[in-house]
Design a protein around this motif. Structure first.
Motif, PDB file in Angstrom:
ATOM      1  N   LYS A   1      75.195 140.820 -15.763  1.00 37.22           N
ATOM      2  CA  LYS A   1      75.544 139.760 -16.504  1.00 37.22           C
ATOM      3  C   LYS A   1      76.502 139.720 -17.814  1.00 37.22           C
ATOM      4  O   LYS A   1      77.288 139.035 -17.938  1.00 37.22           O
ATOM      5  CB  LYS A   1      74.417 138.840 -17.067  1.00 37.22           C
ATOM      6  N   MET A   2      76.201 140.858 -18.524  1.00 34.96           N
ATOM      7  CA  MET A   2      76.922 141.116 -19.748  1.00 34.96           C
ATOM      8  C   MET A   2      78.223 141.633 -19.292  1.00 34.96           C
ATOM      9  O   MET A   2      79.279 141.091 -19.817  1.00 34.96           O
ATOM     10  CB  MET A   2      76.180 142.191 -20.490  1.00 34.96           C
ATOM     11  N   SER A   3      78.356 142.327 -18.271  1.00 34.88           N
ATOM     12  CA  SER A   3      79.709 142.779 -17.753  1.00 34.88           C
ATOM     13  C   SER A   3      80.676 141.591 -17.242  1.00 34.88           C
ATOM     14  O   SER A   3      81.810 141.435 -17.515  1.00 34.88           O
ATOM     15  CB  SER A   3      79.557 143.781 -16.549  1.00 34.88           C
ATOM     16  N   ALA A   4      79.971 140.651 -16.610  1.00 30.69           N
ATOM     17  CA  ALA A   4      80.654 139.323 -16.073  1.00 30.69           C
ATOM     18  C   ALA A   4      81.009 138.407 -17.457  1.00 30.69           C
ATOM     19  O   ALA A   4      82.248 138.162 -17.168  1.00 30.69           O
ATOM     20  CB  ALA A   4      79.691 138.599 -14.987  1.00 30.69           C
ATOM     21  N   ALA A   5      80.120 138.337 -18.267  1.00 28.02           N
ATOM     22  CA  ALA A   5      80.403 137.573 -19.343  1.00 28.02           C
ATOM     23  C   ALA A   5      81.729 138.096 -20.241  1.00 28.02           C
ATOM     24  O   ALA A   5      82.645 137.416 -20.646  1.00 28.02           O
ATOM     25  CB  ALA A   5      79.067 137.499 -20.292  1.00 28.02           C
ATOM     26  N   LEU A   6      81.700 139.460 -20.598  1.00 29.18           N
ATOM     27  CA  LEU A   6      82.810 140.195 -21.171  1.00 29.18           C
ATOM     28  C   LEU A   6      84.241 139.925 -20.453  1.00 29.18           C
ATOM     29  O   LEU A   6      85.171 139.833 -20.999  1.00 29.18           O
ATOM     30  CB  LEU A   6      82.701 141.373 -21.438  1.00 29.18           C
ATOM     31  N   SER A   7      84.096 139.901 -19.000  1.00 25.18           N
ATOM     32  CA  SER A   7      85.195 140.066 -18.265  1.00 25.18           C
ATOM     33  C   SER A   7      85.817 138.488 -18.150  1.00 25.18           C
ATOM     34  O   SER A   7      86.959 138.438 -18.422  1.00 25.18           O
ATOM     35  CB  SER A   7      84.829 140.385 -16.780  1.00 25.18           C
TER      36      SER A   7
END
Length: 331
Positions: A320-326
């Motif tokens: 979820k953090m990776s998706a939010a940053l992307s």
């Protein structure tokens, strides 16, 4: 789910972590645990470990006063490094340690490694607030010389953690500064303000330190130097106030009688500002779960950190953090 615990780190190790793990494991049989440390010391606390708890022997311990990077590189057989290796190898979903903070940060970077797109990870403890909600502070000491882009990444990671682990639906993000006006601060905060203002976060603007514990925001962003000073100041003031209040309430018989009458009111207040209620501080931005428990954690604080770790894994925070940053273009 497997949680690996550094059983030798902290002021009350191995008693507190081993006791907490055994109690938690008995109540959560579907979660597996690995206690890393001296097998004799661990068995000395609890000889009959629950079926879902195993021991991984470690040959050494990284002490509080050791230089972090050197200790991690030199003590490859230490309980902290072995725990980090389990996360790096995929044998554990998250590690928890109450040991040397600098060594945990070094192990997170050198052994586990950064998430893709993250320049600098951040320690994110929850500070108590007067409304009882708490505020997530990041960074609290991992990145001393941060750049605006780093603080933007901190904000996105903190917002995801606040939403999915702390249960805040739409986390409000504030930037710790010397004034609330948009033009206040140094070059770092001015540049960071512009980045946060253009982001898709619920950015509420600058936040002064005096408003930090008022519940004004859910996530507060700053560099690690400032954050660590704030963290230690809040801890010191809180401990000092409780000691002063305790002394005042035990001065004489009249004060003691008053304390008895006030006990039902004071108990929830003390609980609100008790660090053991907030669990650990996640090291956000590494490619694996990494939780730092308070160095003086007792069994209750350890239990809270374990519960927090379970929520971290269950919510699939890394993805979820990776998706939010992307999505936000903050990588």
């Amino acid at each position: 789910m497997r949680i690996v615990v550094d059983a030798m780190g902290g002021d009350h190790a191995p008693l507190a972590p081993v006791s907490a793990v055994c109690a938690f494991a008995a109540e959560h049989p579907r979660v597996s645990f690995t206690l890393v440390g001296s097998a004799a010391a661990i068995r000395g606390v609890r000889a009959d470990l629950p079926a879902n708890v195993e021991v991984l022997p470690a040959g050494s311990v990284i002490e509080a006063g050791e230089e972090p990077v050197q200790a991690v590189r030199r003590k490859q057989d230490s309980s902290l490094v072995l725990a980090a290796e389990m996360v790096a190898d995929g044998r554990a979903d998250i590690m928890v340690s109450a040991g040397n903070t600098g060594a945990l940060v070094a192990a997170g970077l050198l052994v586990i490694g950064r998430m893709h797109g993250i320049d600098r990870p951040a320690l994110a403890p929850v500070l108590p607030t007067f409304d009882g909600r708490g505020v997530l502070l990041l960074d609290a000491g991992a990145t001393m010389d941060a750049k605006p882009q780093h603080l933007l990444q901190f904000a996105h990671m903190g917002a995801v953690y606040s939403q999915y682990v702390l249960g805040v639906k739409r986390p409000r993000v504030g930037l710790l500064n010397v004034g609330t006006e948009a033009g206040k601060g140094n070059q770092l905060t001015k540049a960071t303000y512009d980045l946060l203002a253009r982001s898709n976060l619920a950015f509420i603007g600058n936040l002064e330190a005096r408003d930090l514990m008022q519940g004004t925001c859910d996530v507060v962003v700053c560099d690690g130097f400032v954050g660590n000073v704030v963290l230690k100041l809040v801890e010191g003031v809180g401990l000092g106030l409780f000691n002063v209040l305790r002394d005042a309430l035990t001065t004489n018989l009249r004060a003691k009688c008053g304390a008895i009458l006030l006990k039902p009111t004071l108990k929830p207040l003390f609980k609100r500002f008790d660090y053991s209620e907030y669990g650990g501080a996640p090291f956000l931005g590494v490619q694996g779960g990494c939780m730092k428990a308070h160095g003086s954690s007792n069994q209750r604080a350890w239990y809270a950190a374990l519960a927090q770790s379970v929520r971290f894994v269950e919510q699939d925070l890394l993805r979820k953090m990776s998706a939010a940053l992307s999505e936000a273009g903050a990588e």
